[in-house]
Write a protein that holds these residues in place. Sequence first.
Motif, PDB file in Angstrom:
ATOM      1  N   UNK B 380      13.160 -17.196  -2.791  1.00 15.96           N
ATOM      2  CA  UNK B 380      13.221 -15.834  -3.328  1.00 15.96           C
ATOM      3  C   UNK B 380      12.863 -14.817  -2.257  1.00 15.96           C
ATOM      4  N   UNK B 381      11.866 -15.158  -1.459  1.00 18.73           N
ATOM      5  CA  UNK B 381      11.377 -14.214  -0.459  1.00 18.73           C
ATOM      6  C   UNK B 381      12.407 -13.948   0.640  1.00 18.73           C
ATOM      7  N   UNK B 638       4.960 -10.742 -11.078  1.00 20.87           N
ATOM      8  CA  UNK B 638       3.953  -9.790 -10.616  1.00 20.87           C
ATOM      9  C   UNK B 638       4.452  -8.963  -9.451  1.00 20.87           C
ATOM     10  N   UNK B 639       3.582  -8.063  -8.987  1.00 17.88           N
ATOM     11  CA  UNK B 639       3.971  -7.134  -7.929  1.00 17.88           C
ATOM     12  C   UNK B 639       3.612  -7.625  -6.544  1.00 17.88           C
ATOM     13  N   UNK B 640       2.768  -8.681  -6.456  1.00 16.52           N
ATOM     14  CA  UNK B 640       2.293  -9.113  -5.155  1.00 16.52           C
ATOM     15  C   UNK B 640       3.449  -9.443  -4.205  1.00 16.52           C
ATOM     16  N   UNK B 641       4.339 -10.319  -4.630  1.00 22.64           N
ATOM     17  CA  UNK B 641       5.394 -10.779  -3.730  1.00 22.64           C
ATOM     18  C   UNK B 641       6.413  -9.703  -3.407  1.00 22.64           C
ATOM     19  N   UNK B 642       6.891  -8.955  -4.414  1.00 20.13           N
ATOM     20  CA  UNK B 642       7.851  -7.901  -4.044  1.00 20.13           C
ATOM     21  C   UNK B 642       7.266  -6.863  -3.092  1.00 20.13           C
ATOM     22  N   UNK B 643       5.993  -6.525  -3.253  1.00 17.59           N
ATOM     23  CA  UNK B 643       5.403  -5.534  -2.351  1.00 17.59           C
ATOM     24  C   UNK B 643       5.289  -6.109  -0.939  1.00 17.59           C
ATOM     25  N   UNK B 644       4.872  -7.366  -0.889  1.00 15.90           N
ATOM     26  CA  UNK B 644       4.787  -8.038   0.401  1.00 15.90           C
ATOM     27  C   UNK B 644       6.151  -8.076   1.092  1.00 15.90           C
ATOM     28  N   UNK B 645       7.159  -8.371   0.283  1.00 16.06           N
ATOM     29  CA  UNK B 645       8.524  -8.464   0.777  1.00 16.06           C
ATOM     30  C   UNK B 645       9.007  -7.110   1.311  1.00 16.06           C
ATOM     31  N   UNK B 646       8.706  -6.074   0.549  1.00 16.76           N
ATOM     32  CA  UNK B 646       9.111  -4.709   0.910  1.00 16.76           C
ATOM     33  C   UNK B 646       8.466  -4.303   2.229  1.00 16.76           C
TER      34      UNK B 646
END
Lengths: 72, 665
Positions: B380-381, B638-646
């Motif tokens: 996903x990442x 959750x928001x952890x991974x998308x924010x990290x990705x962004x």
Amino acid sequence: MNLASCKIGDQVTLEKILDEQLTVQLYSMGCIIGERITLERVAPFGEPMIIRVEDSFISLRKNDAENMIVKQ
Amino acid sequence: MLSNKQLETVSEAPQIKKSSGKRLLLVGNPNSGKSTLFNALTGLNQRIGNFPGVTVEKKTGQLKLGQEKLEVVDLPGTYSLVPRSEDEKVTYEYLIDQNRNDKEEIVVIIADASSLKRNLLLVTQMIDLEYPTILVLNMMDIVERNKQKIDIAGLERELGVPVIPMNARLGKGVSKLKTRIETFDYIPAPKVIERHEEKNQLKNTVDRFKRIKEILAKTYHADGPAKTAESTRKIDKIFTHSVWGFVIFLFILFLIFQAIFSWSTYPMDWIENGFLVFGNWLGGALPEGILNDLLVEGVLAGLGGIVIFIPQIALLFMFIAILEDTGYLARVSYLTDTVLKRFGLNGRSIIPLLGGAACAVPAIMSARTISNKKERLLTIFVTPLISCSARIPVYTLLIALVIPAEKQLLGFNLQGIVMMALYLLGFVAALGTAMLLKYWVKTEERSHFIMELPIYRMPRWKNVGMTIYNKVKVFLFEAGKIIIAVSIVLWVLSSYGPGNKMEAIEQKYEQIEQDPSQELSLTQDQIASEKLEASYAGHIGKFIEPAIRPLGFDWKIGISIITSFAAREVFVGTMATLYSVGDEENTTSIKEKMARATHPSTGEKVYTKATGYSLLIFYAFALQCMATVAIVVKETGGWKWPILQLVYMGALAYFASLLVFQVFS
Ligand SMILES: Nc1nc2c(ncn2[C@@H]2O[C@H](COP(=O)(O)OP(=O)(O)OP(=O)(O)O)[C@@H](O)[C@H]2O)c(=O)[nH]1
Ligand SMILES: [Mg+2]
């Protein structure tokens, strides 16, 4: 003998699966004890491999094949 | 996730049935034809493909039977009632949901009749759990080709449920199923096996297969191995060959690439010219005024920028549909598993990764079939790093802008080389990122690559055609909607400015024009660009310009980067609008307008090679897509991974662009 040590084209009978999680997965795909298995293909570097169970083709990695005890 | 111990200990079917209509649940093994039947029943166009795990979420449709309207639910395929991965879990959780008792339900189990034994496992589990069941034996055409014989009436007798033979591809048997549904009255079937809760649960499965073998001994007959399996084996000798398999795969990728970026240039030129002619005609035909400007400079310029990419989008989706429909994708998984494993991924990851070349959103969802949580997360990442179809317009425009078409490198067209390099770069970045994460994300969970390789099938051209049609429609209307909205907002923002600066500029030039002592060297272009800078859009752009200056970007590019967050292809529309506003004779394409653009202070060209390359790299890496962020929030919970990705992709884009700009300038 385990499945990983078979040669391409070998036809064997599945005798035992050493890992429970693997057992559940293989069973649900119709690959149960007593089933005839043919080793169809092995990819470069020794894995994954394709086995044939009846008319289905299933891919496996080496460590799973090592957990499948078979006899000729 | 459930533990293995729970095999077959699933709670029984929900009991209460209020009769306010009926609901059909389509359940069955992966790749047995559920979605094909769903489409035949509802007239909808769910995605179909010849590999396990095409459907990864619940889809609902409607079936009209006489006066009655039935709800039809298509579910992800599952081998048994022990979910192994997120997609199977969707089905499992839906089936055991006790709260869903608003409608009378019939479970239609779709079994691939050409491998009946394996498919009957789930069937007998469902019967024993007392779900009201109708069994559909699909793929009867293949059964016939294999000369397998199935005694339908015998099977009905043995299992105690209605059995309907079918060929869902051709719709044969569908009307019979409908009739059977209308007259359906649930009579509990006798248990197929006595389950022993105290016994090792796996024993129940063994018992079940024992019983299934007894049933099949009476009702099924085959002469030797199946013909379709034999021919699949022969084809696989080439397609999964240790050397030729990879050669063929690379050749297919190259062919797709050629088609999209070389063959498509002809229709694209026609469309581009058509839009120019139409825009000029419309500009002349409509009365002068604000509406005219808004339509021609704002909306039409923005849309025209995107419509020309239809041939490329159509070709891309055509190839993807063909690959999906033949069964080849599963072979690509097999071929790439060893390599991907080293990067913390799985052979199954190749389906999201290749899908990412079309669009990251469905691709990220398809990672549900990866049962290992870490491998799924990594997939996903890194999937948004693969260059998606929305980047095609950006790449195409910028490459044409900064690289002369006739330029060659080692005998190859340089434009083509750069395009290919961008795709490779995305892929390499994806693998590299996975490698980094591999050491960072920890898991105890074991990883497997147990996957069924389906028999090869001819692609159905109607399905391929429908896929192209639907995808182009989505591209046009979904992207078109955003582009029109952004274009309008942008046109307003760039036509009006704060205070009375805009008027001041106009007055200044009027005075200059009237003053005979001044030379009339000021062009319309200069007035327009000065006004644009004084507009609201100009102010926003100027505000962010210092941050992107080191990358070689001016404020107009800055605005495009902001609007691109809605969707990347908006870049082209934004550029079109920014360069059209105030352009009295709208006679040139965006490309020509951008090629002419200069920095007002220095008079240097804006789109030099350095800026062009830097911007290309920025678009290759930056996560400028709200839809992707939204789906990652949903899939990772959750928001952890998308924010990290962004943040990660943003930083990667910024520093890579900085480097490229410094190197080339
Ligand atoms: N020959 C033949 N092929 C069929 C038939 N029904 C479906 N197919 C093909 O089987 C493949 C799988 O069909 P799908 O409808 O996607 O299967 P599914 O059960 O929804 O698969 P998942 O969503 O992955 O669980 C496709 O290539 C179909 O074209 C049939 O009756 N005969
Ligand atoms: Mg499906």
